[in-house]
Design a protein around this motif. Structure first.
Motif, short mmCIF file in Angstrom:
data_model
loop_
_atom_site.label_atom_id
_atom_site.label_comp_id
_atom_site.label_asym_id
_atom_site.label_seq_id
_atom_site.Cartn_x
_atom_site.Cartn_y
_atom_site.Cartn_z
N ALA A 11 39.56 -36.38 -15.42
CA ALA A 11 40.54 -36.17 -14.36
C ALA A 11 40.12 -36.89 -13.07
CB ALA A 11 40.73 -34.67 -14.10
N GLY A 12 38.81 -36.92 -12.82
CA GLY A 12 38.29 -37.64 -11.65
C GLY A 12 38.61 -39.13 -11.75
N MET A 13 38.48 -39.68 -12.95
CA MET A 13 38.81 -41.10 -13.15
C MET A 13 40.29 -41.34 -12.87
SD MET A 13 36.90 -42.04 -16.71
CE MET A 13 35.21 -41.54 -17.00
N VAL A 14 41.12 -40.37 -13.27
CA VAL A 14 42.57 -40.51 -13.06
C VAL A 14 42.87 -40.52 -11.55
CG1 VAL A 14 44.84 -39.45 -13.45
CG2 VAL A 14 43.09 -39.37 -15.25
N GLU A 15 42.30 -39.56 -10.81
CA GLU A 15 42.55 -39.50 -9.37
C GLU A 15 42.11 -40.79 -8.69
OE1 GLU A 15 44.28 -36.92 -8.27
OE2 GLU A 15 44.05 -35.96 -10.22
N GLU A 16 40.93 -41.24 -9.07
CA GLU A 16 40.37 -42.45 -8.46
C GLU A 16 41.27 -43.66 -8.74
OE1 GLU A 16 36.44 -44.62 -9.61
OE2 GLU A 16 36.00 -42.52 -9.15
N THR A 17 41.73 -43.77 -9.98
CA THR A 17 42.56 -44.92 -10.35
C THR A 17 43.92 -44.85 -9.66
OG1 THR A 17 41.48 -44.84 -12.50
CG2 THR A 17 43.38 -46.28 -12.32
N LEU A 18 44.48 -43.65 -9.57
CA LEU A 18 45.78 -43.50 -8.90
C LEU A 18 45.63 -43.92 -7.43
CD1 LEU A 18 47.13 -40.13 -10.35
CD2 LEU A 18 48.15 -42.40 -10.65
N GLU A 19 44.57 -43.48 -6.79
CA GLU A 19 44.35 -43.83 -5.38
C GLU A 19 44.23 -45.35 -5.23
OE1 GLU A 19 44.65 -42.54 -2.62
OE2 GLU A 19 44.61 -40.39 -2.94
N LYS A 20 43.54 -45.96 -6.18
CA LYS A 20 43.32 -47.40 -6.12
C LYS A 20 44.62 -48.17 -6.33
CE LYS A 20 39.91 -48.68 -8.82
NZ LYS A 20 38.69 -48.87 -9.44
N LEU A 21 45.45 -47.65 -7.24
CA LEU A 21 46.68 -48.38 -7.59
C LEU A 21 47.81 -48.15 -6.61
CD1 LEU A 21 46.85 -47.75 -11.45
CD2 LEU A 21 46.35 -49.91 -10.32
N LEU A 22 47.87 -46.95 -6.03
CA LEU A 22 49.01 -46.63 -5.16
C LEU A 22 49.06 -47.58 -3.98
CD1 LEU A 22 49.22 -42.75 -4.86
CD2 LEU A 22 50.92 -44.32 -5.78
N PRO A 23 50.28 -47.94 -3.58
CA PRO A 23 50.38 -48.83 -2.43
C PRO A 23 49.63 -48.24 -1.24
CG PRO A 23 52.51 -48.45 -3.42
CD PRO A 23 51.56 -47.54 -4.11
#
Ligand code: GRG
Length: 304
Positions: free
Chosen positions: A11-23
């Motif tokens: 889940a931590g990887m998901v949050e991190e990736t979402l933060e990275k990808l989001l505009p």
């Protein structure tokens, strides 16, 4: 690593990736020029970062690792799938669909940003998900076929033969006499398809065998139907505070559900059988499926 630690790690990887990808804020334009209007960006972020359980992306990462695939390659597809899931929730809550006021413990998107922007936030997340998937595929030319098949599996399960088909029949079936065949169609597509998608996507990215793909498809189907039966049961017997949304809504809307078809006790039995079947499908993975067994054990007793 114990199950809960492993879940938090994914889940931590998901949050991190979402933060990275989001505009980012550098792309937000408060006036008319620039890349993304601030209101649109805020409405997308509001629902995406509202503390969902991240079940689908966690399943994608876990399946990829179980199959010996490269987790790095799976992070963006996992995040993209969560964007698609979030879009579906935003649209599902709209007045023209389920007309809900609460989701993930807070006001629904349209209650905060207006119906127009809730539609746009959903559209935005859906399109952005595929943009991310395609960009990620191009970043791994040595595994392009795997990424293309993964993206296709996601598009197929989320699309008009998948989740959208299920949602369509769900809407068309309101106030109808419950019917087992129709209900299975709704649950298969509305819910199970988006839980099978991460498993298939992971399988393609990791280069799994046909036998492994079949087992994952079976696991995803059983998990999906059991998950939806449990969801229907939580709507009858669950705690609104824990669920983060109102309960008793299915009966109010005349929804076709498993408890409406066979009663609460039989629905519980059916769900328990499906959770058992889901775990049986994992047999070919042996000990490598420890996390998936933990997931099934955890999910079958979920309260939210
Ligand atoms: C609008 C095309 C379109 C589809 C909507 C997702 C959906 C289809 C409807 C939501 C209502 C519902 C009961 C769907 C079944 C799947 C489900 C239980 C979704 C909720 O998923 P969770 O529990 O939610 O994973 P979080 O918030 O934790 O991500």
């Amino acid at each position: 690593m114990v199950y809960h630690e492993q879940y938090s790690r994914y889940a931590g990887m998901v949050e991190e990736t979402l933060e990275k990808l989001l505009p980012g804020t550098d792309e937000i334009c408060p006036k008319t020029e620039g890349v993304i209007p601030e209101h649109l960006c805020a409405s997308m972020r509001y629902s995406l970062m509202a503390g969902g359980k991240r079940i689908r992306p966690v399943l994608l990462l876990a399946a990829c690792e179980m199959l010996g695939g490269d987790l790095e390659q799976a992070k963006t597809p996992a995040a993209a799938l969560e964007m698609i899931h979030t879009y579906s929730l935003i649209h599902d809550d709209l007045p023209g669909m389920d007309n809900d006021d609460y989701r993930r413990g807070r006001l629904t998107n349209h209650k905060v940003y207006g119906v127009g922007h809730a539609i746009l936030a959903g559209d935005g997340l859906l399109n952005y998900a595929y943009e991310c998937l395609l960009e990620n595929a191009a970043a791994y030319p040595e595994n392009l076929r795997g990424h293309m098949l993964a993206a296709k599996a996601i598009a197929n399960r989320a699309g008009v033969r998948g989740m959208i088909a299920g949602q369509s029949l769900d809407l068309l079936s309101e106030h109808m006499e419950p019917d087992a065949e129709r209900l299975l169609y709704i649950h298969t597509h509305k819910t199970a398809d988006l839980l099978t998608a991460p498993l298939l996507a992971a399988a393609y990215i990791a280069g799994a065998s046909e036998e492994q793909i079949d087992a994952l498809r079976r696991f995803g189907f059983c998990v999906g139907i059991a998950f939806q039966i449990d969801d229907d049961l939580l709507d009858v017997e669950g705690d609104a505070a824990l669920l983060g949304k109102q309960t008793g809504m299915d009966a109010q809307r005349g929804k076709m559900t498993w408890p409406a078809l066979v009663g609460v006790a039989a629905a519980k039995e059916r769900s328990a059988r499906l959770w058992d079947e889901a775990e049986e499908a994992l047999g070919i993975f042996g000990e490598r499926a420890a996390f998936m067994h933990g997931f099934a054990a955890q999910m079958r007793t979920r309260k939210s």
